[in-house]
Design a protein around this motif. Structure first.
Motif, short mmCIF file in Angstrom:
data_model
loop_
_atom_site.label_atom_id
_atom_site.label_comp_id
_atom_site.label_asym_id
_atom_site.label_seq_id
_atom_site.Cartn_x
_atom_site.Cartn_y
_atom_site.Cartn_z
N LEU A 742 0.81 -1.22 0.00
CA LEU A 742 0.00 0.00 0.00
C LEU A 742 0.85 1.27 0.00
O LEU A 742 0.41 2.31 -0.47
CB LEU A 742 -0.93 0.01 1.21
CG LEU A 742 -2.04 -1.04 1.21
CD1 LEU A 742 -2.80 -1.02 2.53
CD2 LEU A 742 -3.00 -0.83 0.05
N ALA A 743 2.05 1.17 0.55
CA ALA A 743 3.02 2.27 0.50
C ALA A 743 2.49 3.56 1.13
O ALA A 743 2.76 4.66 0.66
CB ALA A 743 3.46 2.53 -0.95
N ASP A 744 1.71 3.41 2.20
CA ASP A 744 1.28 4.58 2.96
C ASP A 744 2.37 4.89 3.99
O ASP A 744 2.77 4.00 4.74
CB ASP A 744 -0.04 4.27 3.68
CG ASP A 744 -0.65 5.50 4.35
OD1 ASP A 744 0.07 6.17 5.12
OD2 ASP A 744 -1.83 5.78 4.09
N PRO A 745 2.85 6.14 4.06
CA PRO A 745 3.92 6.48 5.01
C PRO A 745 3.60 6.11 6.45
O PRO A 745 4.50 5.87 7.26
CB PRO A 745 4.07 8.00 4.84
CG PRO A 745 3.62 8.27 3.44
CD PRO A 745 2.51 7.29 3.20
N ARG A 746 2.30 6.05 6.78
CA ARG A 746 1.92 5.65 8.14
C ARG A 746 2.35 4.23 8.46
O ARG A 746 2.41 3.83 9.62
CB ARG A 746 0.41 5.78 8.31
CG ARG A 746 -0.10 7.21 8.33
CD ARG A 746 -1.62 7.24 8.34
NE ARG A 746 -2.22 6.79 7.09
CZ ARG A 746 -3.53 6.68 6.88
NH1 ARG A 746 -4.39 6.99 7.85
NH2 ARG A 746 -4.00 6.28 5.70
N GLY A 747 2.66 3.46 7.43
CA GLY A 747 3.05 2.07 7.64
C GLY A 747 4.32 1.90 8.45
O GLY A 747 4.57 0.80 8.97
N PHE A 751 6.36 -1.37 11.26
CA PHE A 751 7.73 -1.86 11.36
C PHE A 751 8.33 -1.55 12.73
O PHE A 751 9.07 -2.37 13.29
CB PHE A 751 8.59 -1.25 10.25
CG PHE A 751 8.16 -1.69 8.88
CD1 PHE A 751 8.53 -2.93 8.39
CD2 PHE A 751 7.36 -0.87 8.08
CE1 PHE A 751 8.13 -3.35 7.13
CE2 PHE A 751 6.96 -1.28 6.82
CZ PHE A 751 7.34 -2.53 6.35
N ASP A 752 8.00 -0.40 13.28
CA ASP A 752 8.50 -0.06 14.61
C ASP A 752 7.98 -1.04 15.66
O ASP A 752 8.72 -1.46 16.57
CB ASP A 752 8.09 1.37 14.98
CG ASP A 752 8.76 2.40 14.08
OD1 ASP A 752 9.79 2.07 13.45
OD2 ASP A 752 8.23 3.53 13.99
N ASN A 769 13.33 -6.54 8.45
CA ASN A 769 14.26 -5.61 7.80
C ASN A 769 14.10 -5.61 6.28
O ASN A 769 14.20 -4.56 5.62
CB ASN A 769 15.69 -5.94 8.19
CG ASN A 769 15.98 -5.63 9.65
OD1 ASN A 769 15.35 -4.76 10.25
ND2 ASN A 769 16.92 -6.37 10.24
N GLN A 770 13.86 -6.80 5.71
CA GLN A 770 13.68 -6.88 4.27
C GLN A 770 12.41 -6.15 3.82
O GLN A 770 12.43 -5.40 2.84
CB GLN A 770 13.63 -8.35 3.82
CG GLN A 770 14.98 -9.05 3.87
CD GLN A 770 14.89 -10.51 3.51
OE1 GLN A 770 13.82 -11.12 3.54
NE2 GLN A 770 16.02 -11.11 3.19
N TYR A 771 11.31 -6.37 4.55
CA TYR A 771 10.07 -5.67 4.21
C TYR A 771 10.21 -4.16 4.39
O TYR A 771 9.71 -3.37 3.59
CB TYR A 771 8.91 -6.20 5.05
CG TYR A 771 8.31 -7.47 4.54
CD1 TYR A 771 7.73 -7.53 3.27
CD2 TYR A 771 8.29 -8.63 5.32
CE1 TYR A 771 7.15 -8.70 2.80
CE2 TYR A 771 7.73 -9.80 4.85
CZ TYR A 771 7.16 -9.84 3.59
OH TYR A 771 6.60 -10.99 3.12
N GLU A 772 10.90 -3.76 5.45
CA GLU A 772 11.06 -2.33 5.70
C GLU A 772 11.89 -1.67 4.60
O GLU A 772 11.58 -0.56 4.16
CB GLU A 772 11.72 -2.09 7.06
CG GLU A 772 11.81 -0.61 7.42
CD GLU A 772 12.39 -0.37 8.80
OE1 GLU A 772 12.03 0.64 9.45
OE2 GLU A 772 13.23 -1.19 9.24
N ALA A 773 12.92 -2.37 4.13
CA ALA A 773 13.74 -1.83 3.04
C ALA A 773 12.90 -1.67 1.78
O ALA A 773 12.99 -0.65 1.08
CB ALA A 773 14.93 -2.75 2.78
N GLN A 774 12.05 -2.66 1.48
CA GLN A 774 11.16 -2.55 0.32
C GLN A 774 10.19 -1.39 0.50
O GLN A 774 9.94 -0.61 -0.43
CB GLN A 774 10.37 -3.85 0.14
CG GLN A 774 11.22 -5.06 -0.23
CD GLN A 774 10.40 -6.34 -0.23
OE1 GLN A 774 9.18 -6.32 -0.40
NE2 GLN A 774 11.06 -7.47 0.00
#
Length: 781
Positions: A742-747, A751-752, A769-774
């Motif tokens: 979805l690439a919403d910055p709130r996402g 990850f936090d 970490n891999q998902y966060e990098a993507q």
């Protein structure tokens, strides 16, 4: 792993040592006295497991884990099935019961489990008794009568229906879901024939009274599925008749491998882990052999072989290199599941069959199985069986392909002497040994190899020399030379051919792989800016003729896809006419390729062609048509796609196709539909088992295509928070994938949370970490 409360013998408590570590995991019991080897004793071990087999965050489409997996409905996946299953290969059964993982310790088993109705238990051996208890539970009692290795012990518990088949006196059971019974019957139609096929090829009838296969959720493809008499397979194995018709080459092979494991792994058992290739390569080899038997030899060559070769060459080129058999391999888990034991081994068996010839190869296989049935074997056992049955010593072959590393790099040239009517083929070996290699290497290879020369196939012997010359008497210069007919050898090859020779090979080679290779080389020529327009036209004409020929469908589909790659828009009428004929007349996968090709025109005048394709029997065709219709921007598209979404289909394939079409269409009305799809989704057990069935992901991608991913974020984030509370790893990371998409910055808040939750779990942190990098890459771009 386990808590051992006590060990007793005849009610007498015994001393024991157990460290419970991943590295050891062995239970050492100190007996009260010395017993003779032929004495029977009964030990009672009171224990419980402490290990919960969670899904692997790095493999949300399915993972084995260690020990027992528990699955039940969740807030994210309310349609998940209630299930329990175990995974044992290679050293994971120690996580749920005390046992000896040493392959030399083979034994029989007896398994009893009590479950609530309507759950069933499926395990190894024969079902001795099912007992209905007064408290609404049932007790299932299984027993094996032939010893087998510890890692092949397994069980599955769930609500199942038993689809029964029979061949001779052998009862076959497939345990699947009651609401999928018709699909199960369509999926397993060939199972009795598979039993017959392996029995005939090995000269040894199926060695047990019954054979069972049980499907489970969250189990990876293709799976380690050779468990004793009762194999475990991903529930994605089950398809309706339409879907199975499109993918039979895939799942029938998985079923065949699982079945072949009853001969190679259970009837004949490796003595130690370094010989596990005798299981895995034989099951892979027989799967390829069976697909050739049932679907034609070209299916093996164009589907199985490229996959096997690609895996082996890929490992080699990446620097991952070791012999098929070595005692110095430290990681048993990696060794038993890597490409060398399975795919390189299968290719070696194929080479060996050509080296021995069909008659001797059949003798060797049957003798090997007969002499070693019920026994433990090493690679030397196989070598011995070959020599005893054929009179040929193959020590050199195994030394070259099994005990050492390497592959030949052949350079081939040819000369024709018109005066003497002689063709000379010069074969050089240019591979270099690695002085820093850990394992022994082959410097120069030898063996039989086949060369196609026009309509004849000549067999020659490659000597272990840097150059070999072969001379053939021919009345005229050959138009076609195919070095290593059907690509039997594991090798790299450089053999330059002229434009004329490549065109001739594409049209006339009896080897489908030779024609495939000619297509690859002709595409390179067509894409070269120095190639003349007339030569490009000859290539396109040759590809079109191949597409409309009676060649195998995979070759025709490949030729069509490569024709598209060298054709510039707008397409000429010759291409358009070809595509329309294919769409009207051809088989599913070729038709799919043609629709994709035609869809690149983005011309709305073909809208009715695509809409009519929605009535096709194949969901592959329908999906391609939906995307093509969307690209056309036709006024008819939106209503047709919404109607398609309501069409009944296996695992929501119509809905996925409609969403893909809406993504291409760009009509703003698609936003509401995609958002509603995500909001109302009751994600089933298979929702991320494979991307083919993943309609929430398709809906998310559709929203993103409109720049509206933010609208779905609150819904997905709420599910994500609930999945954390429920601690379901599969749901957590499946929702995280959607948040990433979805690439919403709130996402970032997701990850936090996970970095705090999994700060002490290194494996989970890899996935986070891999998902966060993507996620950050998508946000940035």
């Amino acid at each position: 792993m386990l808590t051992i409360n006590s060990v007793s013998l005849n009610e007498k408590k015994l001393e024991f040592n157990y460290d419970g570590s991943d590295k050891n995991g062995a239970l050492e019991i100190i007996l009260d006295k010395e017993y003779q080897s032929n004495e029977d004793i009964t030990l009672k071990i009171d224990y419980h497991t402490n290990h919960e087999n969670k899904s692997d965050p790095n493999n949300i489409w399915g993972s084995f884990g260690k020990g027992i997996r528990f699955i039940e409905p969740t807030s994210t996946g309310p349609l998940k099935r209630k299930q329990i299953w175990s995974s044992g290969e290679p050293l994971s059964n120690r996580y749920w019961f005390p046992g000896n993982d040493n392959l030399k310790d083979i034994r029989t088993t007896e398994f009893t489990a009590t479950v609530e109705n309507p759950l069933m238990v499926i395990s190894n051996g024969q079902l001795v008794q099912t007992k209905n208890n007064n408290d609404g539970t049932r007790t299932f009692h299984y027993k094996t009568d032939k010893p087998y290795p510890n890692y092949l012990t397994s069980f599955a518990i769930g609500e199942y229906t038993d689809v029964k088949q029979k061949i001779n006196d052998i009862q076959i059971h497939t345990y699947g879901y009651p609401d999928e019974r018709n699909a199960i019957e369509a999926t397993v139609e060939l199972l009795p024939d598979m039993v017959k096929f392996i029995s005939e090829k090995t000269g040894f009838n199926y060695p047990y009274a019954e054979y069972s296969q049980v499907v489970v959720q969250d189990y990876p493809f293709p799976g380690l599925n050779g468990q004793n008499t009762a194999v475990t397979i991903s529930d994605n194995y089950i398809d309706d008749d339409r879907t199975h018709a499109d993918f039979l080459y895939l799942w029938d092979g998985v079923a065949l491998q699982a079945l072949a494991g009853q001969w190679f792994g259970n009837l004949i058992m490796p003595e130690s882990w370094e010989h596990i290739w005798l299981n895995q390569s034989f099951t892979q080899y027989f799967a390829g052999l069976y697909t050739g038997h049932i679907n034609g030899h070209d299916e093996y060559l164009t589907y199985y072989y490229p996959f096997e070769k690609g895996a082996v060459i890929g490992d080699w080129n990446s620097g991952y290199r070791h012999p098929v058999v070595t005692k110095s391999f430290s990681d048993v888990g990696s060794f038993t599941s890597d490409n060398y034991a399975k795919f390189r081994g299968a290719l070696v068996l194929r080479m060996l069959s050509k080296e021995l010839g069909d008659e001797n190869w059949s003798k060797a296989i049957k003798h090997y199985v007969k002499m070693n049935a019920g026994r433990q074997v090493t690679t030397e056992s196989f070598i011995k069986a070959i020599e005893e049955s054929t009179g040929e010593s193959m020590e050199w072959f195994f030394d070259q392909w099994i005990y050492k590393t390497g592959l030949p790099f052949f350079g081939v040239t040819k000369k024709y002497d018109a005066d003497n009517k002689e063709l000379t083929i010069i074969v050089s070996q240019t591979q270099k040994t690695d002085t820093a290699a850990e394992y022994p290497q082959v410097e120069l290879f030898k063996g039989k190899i086949e060369i196609g020369i026009d309509d004849k196939i000549e067999q020659v012997f490659i000597e272990p020399s840097s150059e070999n010359r072969f001379t053939f008497s021919l009345q005229e210069e050959p138009k076609l030379i195919n070095f290593d007919f059907e690509s039997t050898w594991i090798k790299e090859l450089k053999f330059e051919k002229s434009f004329t020779e490549l065109l001739y090979q594409l049209k006339n080679d009896k080897d489908v792989l030779g024609r495939w290779s000619a297509i690859d080389e002709l595409v390179k020529i067509a894409k070269n800016e120095k190639t003349s327009a007339s030569d490009k036209k000859l290539i396109c004409d040759a590809f079109r003729k191949t597409v409309r020929s009676n060649s195998y469908w995979r070759l025709r589909s490949y030729a069509l896809s490569q024709l598209r790659s060298i054709s510039a828009l707008p397409y000429d009428e010759t291409n358009i006419d070809l595509l329309l004929k294919i769409i009207a007349e051809d088989s599913a996968w070729v038709k799919t390729s043609a629709i994709f090709f035609l869809g690149m025109t983005k011309d709305e005048k073909y809208a009715d062609v695509y809409i009519n394709a929605f009535d096709d029997k194949s969901d592959r065709v329908i999906n391609a048509a939906a995307s093509a219709l969307g690209k056309s921007k036709s006024p008819k598209a939106f209503d047709a796609l919404i109607k398609l979404a309501e069409k009944p289909s296996w695992k929501s394939q119509s809905l996925i196709s409609a969403l893909n079409g809406l993504k291409e269409l760009g009509d703003e009305r698609g936003v509401g539909f995609a958002l509603k799809t995500i909001a109302n989704a009751k994600l089933p057990r298979w929702w991320l088992a494979t991307s083919v069935w993943d309609y929430p992901l398709a809906a998310a991608e559709t929203l993103v295509s409109f720049g509206k991913g933010n609208l779905a974020y609150p819904v997905i984030y709420e599910r994500f928070r609930k999945s954390i509370d429920e601690n379901d790893y599969n749901d957590i990371f499946s929702n995280l994938l959607l948040i990433t998409t979805l690439a919403d910055p709130r996402g970032q808040e997701a990850f936090d949370l996970l970095k705090e939750k999994f700060k002490d779990d290194s494996n989970a942190m890899i996935a986070v970490n891999q998902y966060e990098a993507q996620f950050k890459d998508i946000i940035k771009n």
